[in-house]
Design an enzyme around this catalytic site. Structure first.
Site, PDB file in Angstrom:
ATOM      1  N   ASN A   1       0.871  -1.175   0.000  1.00 55.38           N
ATOM      2  CA  ASN A   1       0.000   0.000   0.000  1.00 55.38           C
ATOM      3  C   ASN A   1       0.912   1.231   0.000  1.00 55.38           C
ATOM      4  OD1 ASN A   1      -1.772   2.049   0.555  1.00 55.38           O
ATOM      5  ND2 ASN A   1      -2.700   1.070   2.345  1.00 55.38           N
TER       6      ASN A   1
ATOM      7  N   ARG B   1      -2.498  -1.835  -3.526  1.00 50.54           N
ATOM      8  CA  ARG B   1      -3.667  -0.965  -3.363  1.00 50.54           C
ATOM      9  C   ARG B   1      -3.524   0.207  -4.331  1.00 50.54           C
ATOM     10  NH1 ARG B   1      -4.619   3.577   0.998  1.00 50.54           N
ATOM     11  NH2 ARG B   1      -6.740   4.121   0.434  1.00 50.54           N
TER      12      ARG B   1
ATOM     13  N   HIS C   1     -12.553   3.938  -0.334  1.00 52.74           N
ATOM     14  CA  HIS C   1     -12.735   2.900   0.699  1.00 52.74           C
ATOM     15  C   HIS C   1     -13.493   1.683   0.151  1.00 52.74           C
ATOM     16  CE1 HIS C   1     -12.722   6.288   3.937  1.00 52.74           C
ATOM     17  NE2 HIS C   1     -11.519   5.756   3.855  1.00 52.74           N
TER      18      HIS C   1
ATOM     19  N   HIS D   1     -17.926   3.449   6.997  1.00 53.32           N
ATOM     20  CA  HIS D   1     -16.492   3.358   7.304  1.00 53.32           C
ATOM     21  C   HIS D   1     -16.100   4.707   7.909  1.00 53.32           C
ATOM     22  CE1 HIS D   1     -12.222   2.079   6.411  1.00 53.32           C
ATOM     23  NE2 HIS D   1     -12.110   3.331   6.798  1.00 53.32           N
TER      24      HIS D   1
ATOM     25  N   GLY E   1     -13.354   6.610  10.058  1.00 60.37           N
ATOM     26  CA  GLY E   1     -12.017   6.644  10.651  1.00 60.37           C
ATOM     27  C   GLY E   1     -11.509   8.058  10.502  1.00 60.37           C
TER      28      GLY E   1
ATOM     29  N   ARG F   1     -10.808  16.767   7.233  1.00 58.59           N
ATOM     30  CA  ARG F   1     -11.523  17.207   6.019  1.00 58.59           C
ATOM     31  C   ARG F   1     -12.904  17.731   6.375  1.00 58.59           C
ATOM     32  NH1 ARG F   1     -10.524  11.644   2.984  1.00 58.59           N
ATOM     33  NH2 ARG F   1      -8.587  11.363   4.105  1.00 58.59           N
TER      34      ARG F   1
ATOM     35  N   ARG G   1     -10.526  10.271  19.656  1.00 53.15           N
ATOM     36  CA  ARG G   1     -10.352  10.019  21.097  1.00 53.15           C
ATOM     37  C   ARG G   1     -10.028  11.307  21.844  1.00 53.15           C
ATOM     38  NH1 ARG G   1      -6.433   5.083  20.070  1.00 53.15           N
ATOM     39  NH2 ARG G   1      -6.079   6.491  18.359  1.00 53.15           N
TER      40      ARG G   1
ATOM     41  N   GLY H   1     -15.707   3.918  13.841  1.00 49.67           N
ATOM     42  CA  GLY H   1     -16.880   3.038  13.737  1.00 49.67           C
ATOM     43  C   GLY H   1     -16.740   1.780  14.585  1.00 49.67           C
TER      44      GLY H   1
ATOM     45  N   ASN I   1     -14.570   1.441  17.221  1.00 52.10           N
ATOM     46  CA  ASN I   1     -14.137   1.647  18.612  1.00 52.10           C
ATOM     47  C   ASN I   1     -14.917   2.644  19.439  1.00 52.10           C
ATOM     48  OD1 ASN I   1     -11.763  -0.100  18.600  1.00 52.10           O
ATOM     49  ND2 ASN I   1     -10.994   1.329  17.062  1.00 52.10           N
TER      50      ASN I   1
ATOM     51  N   GLU J   1      -8.856  -4.485   4.981  1.00 52.58           N
ATOM     52  CA  GLU J   1      -8.663  -4.213   3.555  1.00 52.58           C
ATOM     53  C   GLU J   1      -7.548  -5.066   2.965  1.00 52.58           C
ATOM     54  OE1 GLU J   1      -8.846  -0.024   4.947  1.00 52.58           O
ATOM     55  OE2 GLU J   1      -9.357   0.401   2.877  1.00 52.58           O
TER      56      GLU J   1
HETATM   57  P1  AMP Z   1      -8.579   4.947  11.078  1.00 51.78           P
HETATM   58  O1  AMP Z   1      -8.323   6.073  10.125  1.00 51.78           O
HETATM   59  O2  AMP Z   1      -9.604   3.977  10.605  1.00 51.78           O
HETATM   60  O3  AMP Z   1      -7.329   4.289  11.583  1.00 51.78           O
HETATM   61  O4  AMP Z   1      -9.235   5.627  12.383  1.00 51.78           O
HETATM   62  C1  AMP Z   1      -8.592   6.608  13.125  1.00 51.78           C
HETATM   63  C2  AMP Z   1      -9.594   7.237  14.099  1.00 51.78           C
HETATM   64  O5  AMP Z   1     -10.126   6.209  14.952  1.00 51.78           O
HETATM   65  C3  AMP Z   1      -9.006   8.295  14.995  1.00 51.78           C
HETATM   66  O6  AMP Z   1      -9.849   9.434  15.031  1.00 51.78           O
HETATM   67  C4  AMP Z   1      -8.991   7.624  16.358  1.00 51.78           C
HETATM   68  O7  AMP Z   1      -9.156   8.540  17.415  1.00 51.78           O
HETATM   69  C5  AMP Z   1     -10.189   6.726  16.266  1.00 51.78           C
HETATM   70  N1  AMP Z   1     -10.094   5.664  17.279  1.00 51.78           N
HETATM   71  C6  AMP Z   1      -9.213   4.660  17.333  1.00 51.78           C
HETATM   72  N2  AMP Z   1      -9.409   3.930  18.463  1.00 51.78           N
HETATM   73  C7  AMP Z   1     -10.429   4.532  19.136  1.00 51.78           C
HETATM   74  C8  AMP Z   1     -11.093   4.275  20.366  1.00 51.78           C
HETATM   75  N3  AMP Z   1     -10.744   3.270  21.145  1.00 51.78           N
HETATM   76  N4  AMP Z   1     -12.124   5.103  20.697  1.00 51.78           N
HETATM   77  C9  AMP Z   1     -12.483   6.134  19.915  1.00 51.78           C
HETATM   78  N5  AMP Z   1     -11.881   6.421  18.745  1.00 51.78           N
HETATM   79  C10 AMP Z   1     -10.869   5.629  18.353  1.00 51.78           C
END
Ligand code: AMP
Length: 403
Positions: A7, A89, A178, A206, A208, A239, A283, A331, A333, A384
């Protein structure tokens, strides 16, 4: 069959070696800061992590990764012969690549031509494919596109209402992103529902750092929130998501910035970070909001509200759905985000089981809707790389059969 998944970004190259008989990761890591000061390569295997000196360019990065994998002391394979295929990817496959594709010179050229629409990514993918070809010329390579899954969208979903001639001439339309993640989670959902994926309707979220919501009818994407680029759609880490294009002109004129500068701002300085002034990380923003920071709370409200609106519109598009799926870092966590997104949707048939939403084991598929919820709500961890490796395996198997 061992498959190396690559990737590549403009200055990074994530890799994963998978044993596809067992669908297990053998080793993985990241070449970071390629071509920059202090580049390094991380290497995780058998519960350990090591750091190596990094690379000046993508070709060197690939060579170094291969050397690490076959290293006599800490390597996980004896020789390159144990790598049966490579899956890459690719962020932008445009209107051309409707599915994962065996790579040859023509395919590389086409991916290169699409660089205008993914200037940070496609050129890096091309560099990496050429580097792999040079280092391992006899190993088949497969391109897996983030956009392929969304090529099933109907015209009315992917067209912008701009002059038709401009759409035709410049291919300005919604492509989404995605796709590999949305496809993976809907296939996993089909397994849980004990249905053929062709019979599954779902809204996959999705969420994140980058986020997209997809409406899936009979296993196929019929609409998605990201657009020509991943800037469109819901509020994200940095964004803005959906915005009136006139805002760009306003910012250009008030801040005396160019369009490019404003687009960089909308991509990198807005979203959770811009509104909260605290962080792009969910977080951190949640922590600040819990501590009474009003802007942090507002940022989280904006994010949840934007996702809720897409879910609502896709419920209308699909005339209801079997399930809503949450995936991605937030989503999977954040129980707070899921609860906030789905609150007050009972009359639409969505009732969250708060107990289940709060107390499930992370990292596994979980049903988190209440018994009386007409629409099921699941958390499904995305993978992925595994999806890419499955595609690569299928294509290479067919290739072997045809020989
Ligand atoms: P990703 O781009 O899919 O890796 O997601 C990153 C995002 O997931 C960041 O904003 C993190 O703060 C959030 N994240 C990861 N772990 C947790 C958690 N345990 N609780 C809340 N948000 C989380």
């Amino acid at each position: 069959m061992n498959i190396l998944i690559v990737n590549a970004g403009s200055s990074s190259l994530k890799y994963q070696l998978l044993d596809m008989e067992k669908e297990k990761v053998i080793a993985k890591g990241n070449c970071e800061k390629i071509g920059l000061a202090d580049p390094f390569i991380s290497y995780k295997h058998s519960g350990k992590e090591e750091i190596f000196k990094g690379a000046k360019n993508h070709e060197e990065a690939i060579k170094k990764v291969l050397d690490i994998l076959v290293d006599k002391k800490n390597g996980v394979i004896k020789s390159f012969d144990e790598i049966n295929a490579i899956g890459h990817r690719v962020v932008m496959g445009g209107w051309i690549f409707k599915e994962s594709t065996l790579i040859d010179d023509k395919v590389i050229e086409e991916i290169d031509k699409l660089s205008e629409m993914a200037p940070l990514h496609n050129p890096a993918h091309v560099l990496c494919m050429r580097a792999c070809k040079k280092v391992m010329p006899s190993v088949p390579q497969v391109a897996v596109f983030d956009t392929s899954f969304h090529t099933t969208m109907p015209e009315k979903a992917y067209m912008y209402a701009i002059k038709y001639e401009d759409y035709e001439k410049y291919h300005i339309r919604r492509y989404g992103a995605h796709g590999t993640s949305h496809r993976y989670v809907v296939e996993e959902l089909a397994k849980v529902l004990k249905k053929d994926v062709k019979d599954v309707n779902a809204i996959t979220c999705h969420i994140g750092n980058g986020s997209s919501i997809t409406a899936i009818k009979n296993g196929k994407s019929v609409d998605t929130s990201m657009g020509l680029t991943p800037l469109q759609g819901v509020v994200m880490g940095t964004r803005s998501g959906d915005i009136d294009p006139t805002v760009v002109q306003f910012l250009c004129s008030h801040k005396k910035q160019t369009v490019d500068e404003v687009l960089t701002y909308l991509n990198k300085e807005c979203g959770l970070l811009g509104v909260s002034g605290v962080s792009s990380d969910h977080r951190e923003t949640t922590k600040a909001s819990d501590g009474g920071n009003k802007r942090a709370k507002l940022a989280l409200d904006l994010l949840a509200y934007s996702v809720k609106k897409y879910i609502g519109s896709y419920l209308a598009v699909l005339n209801g759905t079997d399930a809503i799926v949450f995936t991605g870092g937030i989503g999977e966590n954040s129980k707070e985000a899921r609860e906030q997104i789905l609150e007050n949707m009972e009359t639409l048939g969505i009732v969250l089981d708060k107990e289940k939403n709060n107390n499930f084991k992370r990292g596994q598929v979980e049903l988190i809707s209440a018994k009386n919820s007409k629409i099921k709500v699941y958390v499904i961890p995305t993978d992925e790389e595994l999806m890419m490796a499955r595609d690569t395996k299928e294509i290479v198997k067919k290739l072997k059969k045809s020989k």
